[in-house]
Design an enzyme around this catalytic site. Sequence first.
Site, PDB file in Angstrom:
ATOM      1  N   ASP A 136     -24.762 -12.817  40.677  1.00  0.00           N
ATOM      2  CA  ASP A 136     -25.266 -11.588  41.561  1.00  0.00           C
ATOM      3  C   ASP A 136     -24.175 -11.369  42.581  1.00  0.00           C
ATOM      4  O   ASP A 136     -24.015 -10.263  42.817  1.00  0.00           O
ATOM      5  CB  ASP A 136     -26.155 -12.553  42.236  1.00  0.00           C
ATOM      6  CG  ASP A 136     -26.737 -11.587  43.467  1.00  0.00           C
ATOM      7  OD1 ASP A 136     -27.228 -10.560  43.282  1.00  0.00           O
ATOM      8  OD2 ASP A 136     -27.265 -12.190  44.523  1.00  0.00           O
ATOM      9  N   ASP A 189     -14.629 -19.236  43.881  1.00  0.00           N
ATOM     10  CA  ASP A 189     -13.952 -18.824  44.995  1.00  0.00           C
ATOM     11  C   ASP A 189     -12.589 -17.908  44.237  1.00  0.00           C
ATOM     12  O   ASP A 189     -12.295 -17.091  45.124  1.00  0.00           O
ATOM     13  CB  ASP A 189     -13.977 -20.047  45.937  1.00  0.00           C
ATOM     14  CG  ASP A 189     -13.428 -21.306  45.258  1.00  0.00           C
ATOM     15  OD1 ASP A 189     -13.300 -21.267  44.010  1.00  0.00           O
ATOM     16  OD2 ASP A 189     -13.364 -22.209  46.102  1.00  0.00           O
ATOM     17  N   ASP A 246     -21.665  -7.714  42.990  1.00  0.00           N
ATOM     18  CA  ASP A 246     -21.504  -6.858  44.324  1.00  0.00           C
ATOM     19  C   ASP A 246     -20.090  -6.559  44.581  1.00  0.00           C
ATOM     20  O   ASP A 246     -19.458  -5.480  45.092  1.00  0.00           O
ATOM     21  CB  ASP A 246     -22.190  -7.317  45.500  1.00  0.00           C
ATOM     22  CG  ASP A 246     -23.770  -6.767  45.571  1.00  0.00           C
ATOM     23  OD1 ASP A 246     -24.269  -6.464  44.708  1.00  0.00           O
ATOM     24  OD2 ASP A 246     -24.332  -6.914  46.730  1.00  0.00           O
ATOM     25  N   LYS A 297     -18.364 -23.520  39.263  1.00  0.00           N
ATOM     26  CA  LYS A 297     -17.608 -24.179  40.235  1.00  0.00           C
ATOM     27  C   LYS A 297     -17.787 -25.699  39.967  1.00  0.00           C
ATOM     28  O   LYS A 297     -18.368 -26.152  40.302  1.00  0.00           O
ATOM     29  CB  LYS A 297     -18.689 -23.967  41.479  1.00  0.00           C
ATOM     30  CG  LYS A 297     -17.972 -24.496  42.921  1.00  0.00           C
ATOM     31  CD  LYS A 297     -16.907 -23.934  43.450  1.00  0.00           C
ATOM     32  CE  LYS A 297     -16.239 -24.682  44.529  1.00  0.00           C
ATOM     33  NZ  LYS A 297     -15.368 -24.253  45.193  1.00  0.00           N
ATOM     34  N   TYR A 302     -32.056 -19.601  40.743  1.00  0.00           N
ATOM     35  CA  TYR A 302     -33.148 -18.435  40.738  1.00  0.00           C
ATOM     36  C   TYR A 302     -34.503 -18.976  40.347  1.00  0.00           C
ATOM     37  O   TYR A 302     -35.367 -18.482  40.347  1.00  0.00           O
ATOM     38  CB  TYR A 302     -32.637 -17.113  39.952  1.00  0.00           C
ATOM     39  CG  TYR A 302     -31.695 -16.156  40.739  1.00  0.00           C
ATOM     40  CD1 TYR A 302     -30.776 -16.650  41.240  1.00  0.00           C
ATOM     41  CD2 TYR A 302     -32.318 -14.757  41.482  1.00  0.00           C
ATOM     42  CE1 TYR A 302     -29.844 -15.737  41.874  1.00  0.00           C
ATOM     43  CE2 TYR A 302     -31.619 -13.810  41.893  1.00  0.00           C
ATOM     44  CZ  TYR A 302     -30.119 -14.400  42.167  1.00  0.00           C
ATOM     45  OH  TYR A 302     -29.492 -13.613  42.894  1.00  0.00           O
TER      46      TYR A 302
HETATM   47  C1  IPM Z   1     -29.540  -7.903  42.030  1.00  0.00           C
HETATM   48  C2  IPM Z   1     -30.478  -8.268  43.177  1.00  0.00           C
HETATM   49  C3  IPM Z   1     -31.632  -9.197  43.060  1.00  0.00           C
HETATM   50  C4  IPM Z   1     -30.798 -10.385  42.447  1.00  0.00           C
HETATM   51  C5  IPM Z   1     -32.581  -9.083  44.179  1.00  0.00           C
HETATM   52  C6  IPM Z   1     -33.287  -8.187  44.618  1.00  0.00           C
HETATM   53  C7  IPM Z   1     -33.589 -10.174  43.517  1.00  0.00           C
HETATM   54  O1  IPM Z   1     -29.679  -8.523  44.315  1.00  0.00           O
HETATM   55  O2  IPM Z   1     -30.376  -7.264  41.032  1.00  0.00           O
HETATM   56  O3  IPM Z   1     -28.514  -7.964  42.096  1.00  0.00           O
HETATM   57  O4  IPM Z   1     -30.401 -11.218  43.360  1.00  0.00           O
HETATM   58  O5  IPM Z   1     -30.641 -10.724  41.427  1.00  0.00           O
HETATM   59 MN    MN Z   2     -27.605  -8.506  43.817  1.00  0.00          MN
END
Ligand code: IPM
Ligand code: MN
Length: 356
Positions: free
Chosen positions: A255, A231, A259, A198, A147
């Site tokens: 990140d 992974d 999710d 990784k 990032y």
């Molecule tokens: C998160 C989001 C952000 C990230 C994006 C929107 C920059 O996906 O907060 O998880 O990748 O960190």
């Molecule tokens: Mn995210």
Amino acid sequence: MPDQPTTTRTEGAEVASTKNYRVAVIGGDGIGPEVTSEALKVVAASGVNLETTEFDLGASRYQRTGEVLSEETLEELRGFDAIVLGAVGPAIGDTSVPPGTLERGLLLKMRFDLDLYVNLRPFTGVPGSLAEGCDFVVIRENTEGMYAGEGGFLRKGTPAEIATQGSVNTRFGVERCVRFAFELANSRAAKHLTLVHKTNVLTFAGDLWQRTVNAVGLEYPEVTTDYNHIDAACIYMVENPGRYDVIVTDNLFGDILTDLAGAVAGGIGFAASANLNPDRTGPSLFEPVHGAAHDIAGQQKANPLAAIVSSALMLQHLGEDDAAQRIIAAVRDYADNDPKKDASTSEIGDAIAGKV
Ligand code: IPM
Ligand code: MN
Ligand code: NAD
């Protein structure tokens, strides 16, 4: 055009705390404003007084004015006790906002410039989810890695073009994040820390992370440590999330993994996050893990629980532990006992506000 934030004072219903916190609110885009207003409703019901100042930032502001985040506004944000953010970003496929404009120019700019180096993302599996009964926290490094923005183009637009995107990992940046994760693990019952990386392929960055975990770990003899490749962590996260207590990982892996963890623990609508400046040299920022979800915006379909729990994390950071615990308990009670599948965003907010 300079920002013209609007300030509102919200009196806690039954005032539990005499303090008054100044909070910057960035509702943002899509479902961001909807879920944020439910979160603020719940904080008010918890008895904590907030003086909120709304900032009009995000895709719609950019589309109207071309502004993303001025230095002046960033300076103003530094003066608040905390920042609450809904979500920012255009709809997927909306080409009127170039990719990265808001993500890099607004969200990452705040994470980097306010030195929000820990992204703390807690997960508690809701009943019926793959992670039912599990309780773990992902500590995502929040200012470096892929990032950082290292890289560029060479011969852009020609058949011979080259694009590079590097990962920046400093001992300083990795160590402060890893130390935070050990401190957290040490304070929890299971006292177990898993590094996710990784190291078998990313032999430079992975080596630095593993050596840092080994070195800092010597200071925490009661914390047991483990290592998973990213992974494999995706397999374990689905098949056996109960193995995790505290996970520490880099920015991009964190990140993606969060999710997945959100989906496994009951849905992304439950996943909260705290972007922390643990040194408290400025405000920390609290936001759901999810994005602007333009596909369901304006329809009262968004689950506001992630935003509500994020605001509880804010109260915890501000020292309002009692109110924070009441909110978290109310969310758990709601998730455990009456999650009506068709409840609207504001009905869910009202239900939680009624329980705190
Ligand atoms: C998160 C989001 C952000 C990230 C994006 C929107 C920059 O996906 O907060 O998880 O990748 O960190
Ligand atoms: Mn995210
Ligand atoms: P998203 O998280 O917005 O949506 C992914 C899926 O999850 C969609 O189907 C959406 O309807 C669903 N979803 C998300 N939040 C939900 C909720 N609270 N309740 C119910 N369903 C929910 O991810 P995306 O579609 O990849 O991104 C949309 C925009 O948001 C992009 O511009 C992206 O850059 C941005 N984004 C912003 C943030 C942030 O501001 N922190 C985080 C992630 C994505």
